[in-house]
Design a protein around this motif. Structure first.
Motif, PDB file in Angstrom:
ATOM      1  N   ARG A 144       0.997 -18.196 -12.491  1.00 14.97           N
ATOM      2  CA  ARG A 144       1.193 -19.542 -13.042  1.00 14.97           C
ATOM      3  C   ARG A 144       2.466 -19.602 -13.873  1.00 14.97           C
ATOM      4  O   ARG A 144       3.209 -20.602 -13.826  1.00 14.97           O
TER       5      ARG A 144
ATOM      6  N   GLU B  66      -2.511 -15.424 -14.263  1.00 17.02           N
ATOM      7  CA  GLU B  66      -1.735 -16.076 -15.322  1.00 17.02           C
ATOM      8  C   GLU B  66      -0.239 -15.824 -15.135  1.00 17.02           C
ATOM      9  O   GLU B  66       0.586 -16.709 -15.393  1.00 17.02           O
TER      10      GLU B  66
ATOM     11  N   GLU C  96       5.752 -22.082 -13.564  1.00 17.42           N
ATOM     12  CA  GLU C  96       5.926 -23.111 -14.591  1.00 17.42           C
ATOM     13  C   GLU C  96       7.041 -22.851 -15.604  1.00 17.42           C
ATOM     14  O   GLU C  96       7.586 -23.807 -16.165  1.00 17.42           O
TER      15      GLU C  96
END
Length: 423
Positions: free
Chosen positions: A241, A238, A245
């Motif tokens: 990511r 996570e 992002e």
């Protein structure tokens, strides 16, 4: 003297806690005191702390001298036995008003007390500590979300001084972040002793990446979020990511690498290999090409040969490490590495100097490569700021502390960028 003087050694976490100590001692009414917040990471840090204690007694003969921090936690008797010291406090006690209220009320120096054991559970709430480091003005604030460490690296005494890993519940982190944003801080740095271990002890075991994503979602006032030191073996999916992002997560990672040779890494009891360290660096730059990387490296670990050291030296270039923290190895009592064959002190210092030189050259190259680019700079004080990728920036013209300004990087010094404001 009047008031309280605090002398701090060691990590950013110690600096953060020293501000909590200052506020707590003030609330307790403590006056005419010197508080020394020690570090136990290296023998040199302890030597400097003892030197500062003796100097404080000479400079402030009538003051009460209180010693706390990791060195005092691990070896309280060593400091209690110093004639200059009036009291010793452990890491848990140093953040409690009662600890200083007792000292403030006492008509004479108190006998040294044994600190609380390092295995005490619980993490002080952000309300119990000063979350801001005062010399950062209103630009950057540090928020501790994790404390202690469950790992047992063979060179490290931190688990003895800080205890096991404990994580702050998300609700308290979010509340603290809202307070800091409301106070005008534009960048929040999440800190911890083993930051990537965040959440393992909480219900549902939320990862650091999951907590940070939720923090961005629920505290939308956060302009910039930065992470402190990360264990490359614990970076969760996570978090990867989020790196890819979330633009508000700064493109700067500081990695706890320690060495670049696989044999030394095993003897350190680290959980990553040289190849995995290089893979982490490449992945970070693939996700964010502007990413800057830093690392902790230890020079002169026991049994390290010149060839093994050369692999650590080469790692600086292979990983593109622009911001190095170099530590000459220092044998710490009660650690397995202290029982290993030791290198000569001059050799350790020489290797540390070579690593620092490699780091300085890498930083100069990284900064020179960014000349001509544009980016946002957080103003820390007049004429000085910091880029999103952590590089110090100098610029001419006005700029209020805490402003985030678009700039063009027009030139570079060996250790900073020269910028021009845009617009």
């Amino acid at each position: 003297m009047s008031g309280v003087e605090i002398i701090t050694f060691g990590c950013r976490l110690n600096a953060l806690e020293s501000e909590a100590i200052r506020r707590t001692a003030r609330e307790a009414g403590l006056e005419n005191a010197v508080i020394v917040n020690t570090c136990a990471v290296t023998a040199e840090a302890e030597r400097q702390a003892r030197q500062a204690i003796r100097r404080a007694r000479r400079e402030y003969p009538g003051a009460r001298i209180i010693v706390t921090g990791c060195a005092a936690e691990i070896a309280p008797g060593r400091y209690a036995g110093m004639p200059e010291v009036d009291r010793v406090l452990g890491n848990k006690a140093k953040l409690k008003v009662e600890s200083y209220r007792e000292s403030a009320a006492a008509p004479a120096p108190l006998p040294p007390e044994r600190p609380a054991g390092p295995a005490v559970r619980g993490l002080p709430s952000p309300r119990d500590r000063e979350e801001r480091v005062e010399n950062e003005g209103r630009a950057r604030a540090y928020l501790q979300v994790q404390h202690g460490c469950d790992h047992r690296c063979t060179f490290c005494v931190i688990p003895l001084g800080r205890g096991p890993s404990r994580s702050l519940p998300f609700e308290e982190i979010a509340a603290a972040a809202r307070r800091l944003a409301a106070a005008g801080y534009r960048e929040i740095v999440l800190t911890g002793v083993d930051l990537t271990a965040y959440g393992a002890d909480l219900p549902g075991a939320p990862s650091l990446g999951a907590m940070a994503r939720r923090l961005f979602a629920e505290v939308t006032e956060i302009a910039r979020l930065r992470l402190s030191s990360l264990d490359p073996a614990e970076i969760d999916d996570e978090l990867w990511r989020l790196i890819a992002e979330e633009e508000r997560l700064m493109p700067h990672l500081h990695l706890s690498l320690q060495a670049g040779d696989d044999t030394i890494l095993k003897r350190m009891k680290r959980r990553h290999s040289r190849g995995e360290a290089i893979a982490v660096a490449r992945r970070a730059r693939t996700l964010r090409p502007e990413m800057a990387l830093g690392a902790d490296l230890i020079a002169g670990f026991p049994t390290e040969t010149e060839e093994m050291f050369g692999r650590s030296l080469d790692l600086v270039e292979e990983c593109g490490l622009a911001f190095l923290h170099v530590f000459p190895y220092s044998a710490r009592p009660q650690t397995p590495a202290a029982r290993m064959p030791q290198l000569a002190g001059p050799l350790v210092k020489e290797r540390a100097a070579r690593l620092r030189a490699a780091g300085a050259a890498a930083l100069a190259r990284d900064l020179a490569a960014r000349v001509g680019e544009t980016g946002e700079v957080l103003v820390e004080r007049p004429g000085q700021g910091r880029a999103a990728f952590y590089a110090p920036v100098r610029f001419a013209g006005a700029g209020e502390t805490g402003e985030i300004l678009p700039m063009r990087f027009a030139g570079a010094n060996p250790d900073s960028l020269l910028a021009e404001r845009l617009g």
